[in-house]
Design an enzyme around this catalytic site. Sequence first.
Site, PDB file in Angstrom:
ATOM      1  N   ARG A  82       0.850  -1.184   0.000  1.00 43.72           N
ATOM      2  CA  ARG A  82       0.000   0.000   0.000  1.00 43.72           C
ATOM      3  C   ARG A  82       0.887   1.236   0.000  1.00 43.72           C
ATOM      4  NH1 ARG A  82      -3.275  -2.478  -2.016  1.00 43.72           N
ATOM      5  NH2 ARG A  82      -5.026  -3.561  -1.065  1.00 43.72           N
ATOM      6  N   GLU A 100      -5.819   6.504  -6.685  1.00 43.61           N
ATOM      7  CA  GLU A 100      -5.971   5.721  -7.915  1.00 43.61           C
ATOM      8  C   GLU A 100      -7.124   6.295  -8.734  1.00 43.61           C
ATOM      9  OE1 GLU A 100      -6.335   1.558  -7.134  1.00 43.61           O
ATOM     10  OE2 GLU A 100      -4.484   1.454  -5.987  1.00 43.61           O
ATOM     11  N   HIS A 147      -1.894  -0.606 -10.421  1.00 43.17           N
ATOM     12  CA  HIS A 147      -2.486  -1.612  -9.530  1.00 43.17           C
ATOM     13  C   HIS A 147      -2.979  -2.826 -10.321  1.00 43.17           C
ATOM     14  CE1 HIS A 147      -4.703  -2.109  -5.411  1.00 43.17           C
ATOM     15  NE2 HIS A 147      -3.916  -3.133  -5.709  1.00 43.17           N
TER      16      HIS A 147
END
Length: 331
Positions: free
Chosen positions: A251, A280, A299
Site C-alpha cells: 500500500r 488511484e 495496480h
Amino acid sequence: MATPVGYSQGDHPGVMSPSLLLTSCLFQNTPGPHVGLLARAGLRTVPMRGPLPESELIAALGDHDALLCDTDDITAAVLETACPRLKVISKVGASTRSIDLEACKRHGVTVLTTSGVNHHAVAELTIGLILALSRNIPSSAQALRAGLWVRDPGHELRDRRLGVVGLGRVGKEVARLGHAFGMRVAACCRSWPDEFAASLGIERAPNLAALAARSDVLTLHPTLSAETIGMVDAEVLAALPPGALLVNTSRAAVVDSRALLAALESGHLGAYASDVPEPEPPDPDDPLIRHPRTLFTPHTGPFPVQRIPRLLLLPAENLLSFFAPHAPPSP
C-alpha cells in the site's frame, strides 16, 4: 435510473428478495458465471459505476441490504446512513483499506473478502518490478525507442540481498521466487514462520532498519494498519545501502512519500517501483510519478487474466452463502 439485473420480486411472488448495490466495474464488465450466482442468491441487483466516494454512497446505499464493491469509500458516515438495513459487504479482492471495519463491527455489518486468490500474481509482479529496476529495462527501452544506443546493463539478481518486509502469503511467495533467482533473502515480520524460513535459509532481521541496512532490494508486503502507515520513513531509507532499490506492492501509505522523494532527489535511493499509486488514478503531476527513477504500474498485480474468473466468483459465492436462506432453488 439503473436497470436491476438478476432476480426481482416478480420472480418469486410474495417474497421480497434482498437488494444488492453492485459498484464493482470489473464484476460488471467481465462476462462469466459470477453474474448468474447473484441470481441464485435471489438478489435484486442494482448496478452503479464505482468506486463510489463517500457522498455518492451515502445517497445510494440506504436502500440496499448488500454491497458488492472494489475500493468504494465505506466510511463511518456511510454506514450510519445505510444501517440497519445494510447487512453485508462483499469485496472483490482481499484489501479492506477503504472500509471502516470498526464502524462495520459497531453496526453488525459482515465484511467478506477474497483473500488467498491472487498472492501468486502479486508476487510475480513484484519480481517483475525488481527485474525492471535491476536491469534498467524501462529506461533502456525508452532510449532505444528514441533512437539511442545506450547500454546500461544494471545488476543480475543472483547473490543480491533481498529484504522482505512481511511474510504473509505475498511475502512468502516473493521470498520463494527471490531464492529461486539465487538472491540471499532476509526478512522481518511480527510472526516469524520458523519452518518456512528454515526451508529457504531466510535470515531474520530484528527490525526494519536492520533489514534495510542489509538489503540491496527492499520489498514491502505488510498489512496496512496504524502501525505500518509511514513505516518506511527517512530513518529506514537512510539505512539502505547507497543505490538500493525499493519496491512496494503493498500500500502506498506504508512509505513516507516526502522522505521517499527526498531520498530519490539526493541519489541515495537508486530507484522506486510501485503497483499501488495513491490516489488511484494518481495525479499525473505528482513529482513521484514524474521522477525519472520511479516506475509505477496501475495496480495490476492482483488482476492477471487467468485469476479474474476466480476473483469474481468468490465475492458472488460469498453472497450466495450469506443469503442461503433466501436463495432460489437451483435449476
